[in-house]
Design an enzyme around this catalytic site. Sequence first.
Site, PDB file in Angstrom:
ATOM      1  N   ASP A   1       9.219   2.469  -0.251  1.00  0.00           N
ATOM      2  CA  ASP A   1       8.246   3.144   0.599  1.00  0.00           C
ATOM      3  C   ASP A   1       8.500   2.669   2.024  1.00  0.00           C
ATOM      4  OD1 ASP A   1       6.087   3.846   2.136  1.00  0.00           O
ATOM      5  OD2 ASP A   1       4.579   3.294   0.644  1.00  0.00           O
TER       6      ASP A   1
ATOM      7  N   TYR B   1       0.859  -1.198   0.000  1.00  0.00           N
ATOM      8  CA  TYR B   1       0.000   0.000   0.000  1.00  0.00           C
ATOM      9  C   TYR B   1       0.883   1.233   0.000  1.00  0.00           C
ATOM     10  CZ  TYR B   1      -3.277   3.461   2.019  1.00  0.00           C
ATOM     11  OH  TYR B   1      -4.046   4.570   2.275  1.00  0.00           O
TER      12      TYR B   1
ATOM     13  N   LYS C   1       6.059   7.588   9.256  1.00  0.00           N
ATOM     14  CA  LYS C   1       5.433   7.443  10.575  1.00  0.00           C
ATOM     15  C   LYS C   1       6.369   7.744  11.753  1.00  0.00           C
ATOM     16  CE  LYS C   1       1.764   4.496   8.926  1.00  0.00           C
ATOM     17  NZ  LYS C   1       1.037   3.237   8.951  1.00  0.00           N
TER      18      LYS C   1
END
Length: 451
Positions: free
Chosen positions: A256, A155, A284
């Site tokens: 990613d 994702y 994050k």
Amino acid sequence: MTELASTMPIATNGQKSNASLLARAKKVVAGGDSSTMRVLPYHLPLVAERGDGARVWDAEGREYLDMNMAYGPLIYGHRPRMVVDAVTRQITHGGSQLGFPTEIGIRAAENVQRLFPSMELMRFANSGTEACASSVRLARAFTGRRKIIMFEGHYHGWSEAVFTKYHAPLSELPERGYAPAIPGTLGIAGSIDDVIVCRWNNLEVLERCMAEHRGQIAAVIMEPIMGNGGVIAPADDYLRGVRYLTLESDVLLMFDEVITGMRVAPGGAQELYQLSPDISVVSKCIGSGYPVAAFGARREIMERIVSGAVFHGGVYSANACVMAAVEASTRYALEHHETIYPHLNRVTDELAAGLHEILERLGVPHLVQHVGPLLSLFLTREPVEKLSEYRDVRRACDFEKFIELQHAMQRLGVYFHPNQFEPMFPSTAHTSADIGIVLERFETAARATLV
Ligand code: PLP
């Protein structure tokens, strides 16, 4: 269930309930929350009131050991002192948003670059979605090609550029191993048509896919450790093989590292596996709970942004409030990595070993896979030795059983996400004693739901 329900802590304020608050939310917020994964039909209602360290409290005053940690950013737990202090200082004395370059933003970028040296130049953005979409644009502009290769189960945010149906049922996955992306939502248009989705952890399939599209591919994009389809590590030499294939065809490799950056090692998967991608996205953990991402690459690629050929902007990009959080969070990692990562690895090892021991003893088929403090518990229908790609997880796992187990755990005061594709994210705030409590409750929940 009644046995478990009777052990639920008693609500302290009597006025508000999680369910009534969510019903109220649904009258103003579409679906009850502004992010879809937080309120799903199979969620037991939980409206959070506050968090502290490894714990959250809901609107009824119930305490939970939090293994979700806001889907990963809270590497130091809820409200880590040094981040709260830095943000408070910034917003009190400097301002949260100044509309100019700031020194705190420069210092934050310098720290991120020390952690991720492959990002010679970078830009901050407000979310992983933005940073991934900007990276795709950059890759297309740099190479002059349109097609992007992505992977099943991975994702990269919900933008028009890359939001594919990443949790597609097996029946929709192509036998030959790759196919044009299935859009992840209605209403998507345009650039997703140039995305090809491929099986991950399989060099032979990627090689075929790249050969068929020779001369058309701008970038291969992946989570270097799969996190969004459950935690799966790359097979030995897979990443090196992908690096070789991309270099050989002059295709950019993008990692990613929204989840893995500053989690599996200070410098993420690229440090852990000693392999430099061309473009990186981190998010994050660098923000410890403040909305930020960064994308970066070597100077030659980022020149497209420097020159203005590729546009990137954002009123709130690198706002001073968030930069204070990033500066504090990254500085802490740079200065204390020798204690942070051994702690994270130790508590996660204890969690993994404990979950495995309990389920083994109870005769419940399962697999616990983790890379450092990024862990998946998979409940499988039959015993399996290994899950190597998204299709394996889809094929082997019992999602209904996992939801039942999660509900029992939530009732006992431990929260992790009810969808077993979502990992658990231990933090430095989790102690061995906390893991002991999680495991004790886990045995009760497992006996009630799985045996
Ligand atoms: N990339 C990965 C690997 C992610 O896990 C996520 C979100 O969880 C994103 C991108 C999107 O980030 P955001 O939700 O901040 O837009």
